[in-house]
Design a protein around this motif. Structure first.
Motif, PDB file in Angstrom:
ATOM      1  N   ASP A  39      -0.328   0.881  -2.502  1.00  0.00           N
ATOM      2  CA  ASP A  39       1.044   0.613  -3.228  1.00  0.00           C
ATOM      3  C   ASP A  39       1.026   1.585  -4.527  1.00  0.00           C
ATOM      4  O   ASP A  39       0.054   1.955  -4.866  1.00  0.00           O
TER       5      ASP A  39
ATOM      6  N   ASP B 204       0.699   7.050  -3.133  1.00  0.00           N
ATOM      7  CA  ASP B 204       2.091   7.074  -2.618  1.00  0.00           C
ATOM      8  C   ASP B 204       2.445   7.475  -1.122  1.00  0.00           C
ATOM      9  O   ASP B 204       1.881   8.121  -0.591  1.00  0.00           O
ATOM     10  N   THR B 205       3.283   6.305  -0.476  1.00  0.00           N
ATOM     11  CA  THR B 205       3.363   6.324   0.930  1.00  0.00           C
ATOM     12  C   THR B 205       4.153   7.547   1.405  1.00  0.00           C
ATOM     13  O   THR B 205       4.284   7.907   2.744  1.00  0.00           O
TER      14      THR B 205
ATOM     15  N   TYR C 236      11.499  -2.269  -9.482  1.00  0.00           N
ATOM     16  CA  TYR C 236      10.196  -2.893  -9.500  1.00  0.00           C
ATOM     17  C   TYR C 236       9.319  -2.717 -10.721  1.00  0.00           C
ATOM     18  O   TYR C 236       8.579  -2.969 -11.134  1.00  0.00           O
TER      19      TYR C 236
ATOM     20  N   SER D 215       2.402  -7.552  -3.532  1.00  0.00           N
ATOM     21  CA  SER D 215       1.545  -8.562  -3.900  1.00  0.00           C
ATOM     22  C   SER D 215       0.401  -8.900  -2.709  1.00  0.00           C
ATOM     23  O   SER D 215      -0.263  -9.916  -3.151  1.00  0.00           O
TER      24      SER D 215
ATOM     25  N   ILE E 192       9.759   4.562  -5.228  1.00  0.00           N
ATOM     26  CA  ILE E 192      10.989   4.554  -4.287  1.00  0.00           C
ATOM     27  C   ILE E 192      12.110   3.658  -4.833  1.00  0.00           C
ATOM     28  O   ILE E 192      11.881   2.505  -4.878  1.00  0.00           O
TER      29      ILE E 192
ATOM     30  N   TYR F 152       5.274 -12.536  -8.351  1.00  0.00           N
ATOM     31  CA  TYR F 152       5.842 -11.338  -7.985  1.00  0.00           C
ATOM     32  C   TYR F 152       7.118 -11.434  -7.053  1.00  0.00           C
ATOM     33  O   TYR F 152       7.279 -12.323  -5.969  1.00  0.00           O
TER      34      TYR F 152
ATOM     35  N   PHE G 245       6.524 -11.543   0.882  1.00  0.00           N
ATOM     36  CA  PHE G 245       6.560 -12.076   2.207  1.00  0.00           C
ATOM     37  C   PHE G 245       6.408 -13.649   2.411  1.00  0.00           C
ATOM     38  O   PHE G 245       5.753 -14.140   1.491  1.00  0.00           O
TER      39      PHE G 245
ATOM     40  N   THR H 114       0.601  -9.908   0.443  1.00  0.00           N
ATOM     41  CA  THR H 114       0.481 -11.036   1.349  1.00  0.00           C
ATOM     42  C   THR H 114       0.192 -10.564   2.809  1.00  0.00           C
ATOM     43  O   THR H 114      -0.738 -11.486   3.374  1.00  0.00           O
TER      44      THR H 114
HETATM   45  C1  LIG Z   1       9.664  -5.107  -0.908  1.00  0.00           C
HETATM   46  S1  LIG Z   1       8.061  -4.839  -2.170  1.00  0.00           S
HETATM   47  C2  LIG Z   1       6.661  -5.350  -1.042  1.00  0.00           C
HETATM   48  C3  LIG Z   1       6.372  -6.919  -1.255  1.00  0.00           C
HETATM   49  C4  LIG Z   1       5.232  -7.348  -0.323  1.00  0.00           C
HETATM   50  N1  LIG Z   1       5.680  -7.209   1.075  1.00  0.00           N
HETATM   51  C5  LIG Z   1       4.889  -8.774  -0.677  1.00  0.00           C
HETATM   52  O1  LIG Z   1       4.722  -9.589  -0.029  1.00  0.00           O
HETATM   53  O2  LIG Z   1       4.324  -8.790  -2.170  1.00  0.00           O
HETATM   54  C6  LIG Z   1       8.009  -3.109  -2.171  1.00  0.00           C
HETATM   55  C7  LIG Z   1       6.926  -2.394  -2.750  1.00  0.00           C
HETATM   56  O3  LIG Z   1       6.946  -1.021  -2.457  1.00  0.00           O
HETATM   57  C8  LIG Z   1       6.239  -0.285  -3.808  1.00  0.00           C
HETATM   58  N2  LIG Z   1       6.566   1.094  -3.540  1.00  0.00           N
HETATM   59  C9  LIG Z   1       7.515   1.801  -4.203  1.00  0.00           C
HETATM   60  N3  LIG Z   1       7.532   3.170  -4.061  1.00  0.00           N
HETATM   61  C10 LIG Z   1       6.464   3.367  -3.663  1.00  0.00           C
HETATM   62  C11 LIG Z   1       5.845   4.407  -3.262  1.00  0.00           C
HETATM   63  N4  LIG Z   1       6.185   5.777  -3.444  1.00  0.00           N
HETATM   64  N5  LIG Z   1       4.574   4.511  -2.386  1.00  0.00           N
HETATM   65  C12 LIG Z   1       3.905   3.195  -2.281  1.00  0.00           C
HETATM   66  N6  LIG Z   1       4.574   1.993  -2.441  1.00  0.00           N
HETATM   67  C13 LIG Z   1       5.799   2.042  -3.218  1.00  0.00           C
HETATM   68  C14 LIG Z   1       6.670  -1.288  -5.061  1.00  0.00           C
HETATM   69  O4  LIG Z   1       5.679  -0.946  -5.878  1.00  0.00           O
HETATM   70  C15 LIG Z   1       6.785  -2.581  -4.285  1.00  0.00           C
HETATM   71  O5  LIG Z   1       5.619  -3.089  -4.512  1.00  0.00           O
END
Ligand SMILES: C[S@@+](CC[C@H](N)C(=O)[O-])C[C@H]1O[C@@H](n2cnc3c(N)ncnc32)[C@H](O)[C@@H]1O
Length: 385
Positions: A142, A245-246, A271, A124, A294, A93, A97, A126
């Motif tokens: 996620d 959805d956050t 993504y 992923s 997003i 992925y 982190f 972490t």
């Molecule tokens: C920077 S990554 C996170 C990586 C994580 N920290 C790791 O260690 O693998 C950002 C994540 O935000 C998710 N994302 C995008 N839009 C979102 C939403 N509306 N609600 C929740 N998650 C979302 C993406 O699928 C992606 O996995």
């Protein structure tokens, strides 16, 4: 009489931000400390529980002469990369982190065993896996069904190790018996399949061979996790990974004890396109699911506007679900669009402060990209007052 305790850093600590985090994590256990031996050692006086230090610290190899848990568990690694121990390595992925940094941050925000950590962009998994190792309960959210699957497998497979072994012949060699009813076992073999899809599309490898090799290596990692749990007598935290959805978190007001997360860095990474092969193999329509991601929604400059609006909602939700007096850590970097740097980091600070968070710390961190191109990221620590 004052007793002096000596702590040595792990050998792989090399960046300034790691030293800064090492100092902060130690400070969260003991206010007074001294740095010695050219920044490789620390001294603290009179600490009640040295056991707590050896079980929790992330950047240290020894406390007095005793090895830390982290030094020990990092050795259970099926890969060549030092930070991809236990099940961390599962699935390639992009933008994971660094697990050690997460453990240090869990110490810095002082989240205790049995409390609840939220990662609302869990990727992923972490952060939730690191919390689980420390006995901290974790909820990961996620939007990506692939991320949900990977995060579940990394944290839940340990509970069904025997079942996974039992169904090996059926899932890998299409022999003996029938499907299992246990979702966790199915998920394990599904992720092995997704890894083989990724190996084929990114590295041109043979699907069948990769599938078997990946599954066996995954199994060895789950066995490692089991052994570590027994040997260190770990009481793992409970975990829950949710597809959601956050912008609309389905949790009660003031219900979590801390957040550590990394949202999409503006529109930097797509993504959906990145994991297209696996999402399609799981049966998803990319055009349809991309509408809720997003940083992926929209086109041209409108993409930025949508990103800002979406993240405003996400930060306000993160504020709502946090308990008062607790901390929220956001790891974020700036992006360059058509030659111009966009200050995503400052936007996060503004938006979080507008919601009521107080900025407590901003730590600069470098990342090495392709051809050692250096980029900066920031660790932002906020407090809900
Ligand atoms: C920077 S990554 C996170 C990586 C994580 N920290 C790791 O260690 O693998 C950002 C994540 O935000 C998710 N994302 C995008 N839009 C979102 C939403 N509306 N609600 C929740 N998650 C979302 C993406 O699928 C992606 O996995």
């Amino acid at each position: 009489m004052k007793k002096i305790n000596k702590l040595k850093l792990l050998d792989n600590i090399q960046f300034i931000y790691e030293l800064a985090l090492a100092r902060l994590e130690l400070q969260s256990f003991s206010q007074k400390l001294k740095v010695t031996n050219d920044f490789r050692e620390f001294e603290i006086t009179n600490h009640d529980s040295l056991k707590e230090l050896t079980t929790r610290l992330a950047y240290f190899k020894t406390v007095n002469e005793a090895f830390t848990d982290y030094y020990f568990l990092q050795k259970f690694n099926q890969t060549k990369s030092v930070n991809q121990f236990l099940t961390h390595w599962i699935y390639p992925y992009k933008g994971k982190f660094h697990p050690q940094m997460i453990r240090a941050l869990l110490n810095i925000i002082n989240i205790k065993k049995g409390e609840l950590l939220l990662d609302p962009f869990v990727g992923s998994g972490t952060a939730i896996l690191e919390a689980q190792l420390l006995g901290i309960n974790g909820i990961g959210i996620d939007i990506s069904p692939l991320c949900v699957l990977i995060s579940k497998v990394k944290t839940e497979s340990i509970d069904v190790l025997d079942e996974i072994k039992k169904y090996q012949k059926f899932y890998l060699y299409k022999k003996d018996g029938k499907e299992t009813a246990d979702e966790r076992v199915k998920n394990f073999y599904k992720v092995a399949e997704m890894m083989a899809h990724s190996d084929r599309s990114r590295r041109g490898k043979n699907f069948e061979t990769s599938h078997i090799n990946d599954a066996l290596k995954m199994l060895a990692s789950v066995e490692d996790y089991y052994k570590v749990k027994q040997q260190l007598k770990l009481k793992l935290g409970k975990t829950k990974i949710i597809q959601g959805d956050t912008r609309k978190i389905k949790l009660k007001n003031e219900s979590v004890d801390g957040i550590i997360t990394s949202p999409p860095y503006s529109i930097a990474l797509n993504y959906v396109a990145n994991d297209a092969h696996s999402l399609q193999a799981l049966g998803y329509d990319l055009n349809q699911i991309k509408e809720d991601f997003i940083g992926v929604r929209g086109t041209g400059l409108n993409k930025f506007k949508l990103y800002d609006k979406d993240m405003e909602k996400a930060y306000s939700e993160m504020y709502r679900v946090m308990k008062r007096g607790k901390y929220c850590v956001v790891i974020i970097g700036n992006v360059t669009f058509q030659g111009q740097e966009i200050d995503t980091t400052q936007n996060v600070v503004k938006c979080c402060e507008k919601n009521g968070f107080k900025t407590v710390k901003k730590i600069e961190k470098i990342i090495y990209g392709l051809y050692n191109v250096m980029q900066k990221e920031y660790i932002l620590i906020f407090k809900k007052g």
